[in-house]
Scaffold this motif. Structure first.
Motif, PDB file in Angstrom:
ATOM      1  N   ARG A  59       0.830  -1.203   0.000  1.00 20.16           N
ATOM      2  CA  ARG A  59       0.000   0.000   0.000  1.00 20.16           C
ATOM      3  C   ARG A  59       0.870   1.261   0.000  1.00 20.16           C
ATOM      4  O   ARG A  59       0.542   2.258  -0.643  1.00 20.16           O
ATOM      5  N   LEU A  60       1.971   1.211   0.742  1.00 25.14           N
ATOM      6  CA  LEU A  60       2.884   2.344   0.758  1.00 25.14           C
ATOM      7  C   LEU A  60       3.470   2.594  -0.628  1.00 25.14           C
ATOM      8  O   LEU A  60       3.606   3.740  -1.066  1.00 25.14           O
ATOM      9  N   THR A  61       3.819   1.510  -1.313  1.00 17.90           N
ATOM     10  CA  THR A  61       4.345   1.647  -2.671  1.00 17.90           C
ATOM     11  C   THR A  61       3.290   2.228  -3.596  1.00 17.90           C
ATOM     12  O   THR A  61       3.581   3.089  -4.444  1.00 17.90           O
ATOM     13  N   ALA A  62       2.049   1.778  -3.426  1.00 19.19           N
ATOM     14  CA  ALA A  62       0.952   2.288  -4.253  1.00 19.19           C
ATOM     15  C   ALA A  62       0.711   3.768  -3.977  1.00 19.19           C
ATOM     16  O   ALA A  62       0.509   4.558  -4.913  1.00 19.19           O
ATOM     17  N   LEU A  63       0.741   4.144  -2.708  1.00 25.82           N
ATOM     18  CA  LEU A  63       0.547   5.551  -2.356  1.00 25.82           C
ATOM     19  C   LEU A  63       1.675   6.413  -2.927  1.00 25.82           C
ATOM     20  O   LEU A  63       1.434   7.501  -3.476  1.00 25.82           O
ATOM     21  N   ASP A 104      -3.472   6.551   7.930  1.00 29.81           N
ATOM     22  CA  ASP A 104      -4.849   6.454   7.428  1.00 29.81           C
ATOM     23  C   ASP A 104      -4.897   6.489   5.900  1.00 29.81           C
ATOM     24  O   ASP A 104      -5.747   5.826   5.286  1.00 29.81           O
ATOM     25  N   ALA A 105      -3.987   7.232   5.301  1.00 27.65           N
ATOM     26  CA  ALA A 105      -4.009   7.394   3.840  1.00 27.65           C
ATOM     27  C   ALA A 105      -3.830   6.077   3.107  1.00 27.65           C
ATOM     28  O   ALA A 105      -4.432   5.859   2.046  1.00 27.65           O
ATOM     29  N   ILE A 106      -3.027   5.163   3.656  1.00 24.33           N
ATOM     30  CA  ILE A 106      -2.788   3.909   2.938  1.00 24.33           C
ATOM     31  C   ILE A 106      -3.984   2.969   3.007  1.00 24.33           C
ATOM     32  O   ILE A 106      -4.005   1.942   2.320  1.00 24.33           O
ATOM     33  N   ARG A 107      -4.995   3.290   3.821  1.00 27.01           N
ATOM     34  CA  ARG A 107      -6.193   2.456   3.920  1.00 27.01           C
ATOM     35  C   ARG A 107      -7.275   2.887   2.943  1.00 27.01           C
ATOM     36  O   ARG A 107      -8.352   2.282   2.898  1.00 27.01           O
ATOM     37  N   ASP A 108      -6.994   3.915   2.161  1.00 29.19           N
ATOM     38  CA  ASP A 108      -7.945   4.360   1.148  1.00 29.19           C
ATOM     39  C   ASP A 108      -8.160   3.255   0.114  1.00 29.19           C
ATOM     40  O   ASP A 108      -7.231   2.516  -0.230  1.00 29.19           O
TER      41      ASP A 108
END
Length: 239
Positions: A59-63, A104-108
């Motif tokens: 998710r961090l990579t995607a963000l 919280d942003a990575i849970r979008d």
């Protein structure tokens, strides 16, 4: 099951002076929204072990890709991002990317979709593999993801494949989003979840699959506490 756990609070890669191979691993795999993150963190707390949320790294990579404008079909660009993630997991469970709190942003949902799309690239998975294995350290590690027992920790002491019906998982995700004040459409979530399941299971690199020797645990009709107890019973039985 509701509520996302705080990913790998305070965990750092093992120092070179410690033989990480001596640390047992409980690998907990499963499809999207199966509750594996919540269950894994609670099991880790019960055992007094460390916890790795491998999905947070994707998710961090995607963000990072979304913020940098790197397309999810740019395998090389995504691999470079994954290899140089400026990430820090704080002791209080927060996730910092490039100096900014992104817990919280990575849970979008858009980030979750992106994580599933970029996870098909072998270069991305290779870039994150060493980072994930570096979290193994005494007294033990509970790791959740989609390929913990098949690829990342094939020698895990205990492997559990946590699943639930698609309808149940979509309902759980819907409740999670509503609790956070995020508007969500249940039919849309169900369709998205099924598409993610198909994508994760059919990718050519490290597809979502039950590891050899893994115990299958269906949590459709179980509460969080009941599921945690089942996993702990499996660990006790494992000896």
């Amino acid at each position: 099951m509701s509520g996302d756990p705080s990913p790998q609070a305070g965990v750092r890669p093992v120092p070179a002076s410690i033989d990480a191979r001596l640390a047992p691993v409980l690998a907990l795999d499963g499809p999207t929204a199966s509750g594996k993150g919540t269950i894994a963190q609670r099991v880790a707390a019960a055992l007094g072990w460390h916890y790795l949320d491998s999905g947070a790294l994707y998710r961090l990579t995607a963000l990072a890709a979304l913020r940098a404008g790197v397309p999810f079909d740019d395998a090389e660009g995504l691999a470079r991002l994954a290899a140089a993630l400026p990430v820090d997991f704080t002791a209080d469970g927060r996730i910092v990317l490039g100096g900014a709190d992104v817990t919280d942003a990575i849970r979008d949902e858009a980030v979750g979709n992106g994580a599933s799309r970029l996870a098909v690239h072998a270069g991305v998975r290779a870039a994150l593999l060493g980072l994930q294995r570096g979290f193994r350290r005494p007294p033990g590690l509970v790791a959740d993801g989609r390929d913990m027992g098949t690829v990342v920790f094939p020698d895990a002491t205990l492997k559990v494949f946590l699943t639930a019906s698609a309808e149940s998982r979509a309902d759980r995700r819907h409740k999670q989003l509503i609790e956070k004040g995020i508007s969500a459409n249940l039919p849309g979530l169900l369709q998205d979840l099924r598409e993610r399941d198909a994508r994760d299971a059919s990718r050519s690199v490290a597809p979502l699959a039950q590891a050899e020797g893994a115990h299958v645990l269906d949590s459709t009709s179980l509460s969080i506490d009941e599921t945690v107890e089942k996993v702990l019973e499996l660990w006790t039985a494992q000896g």
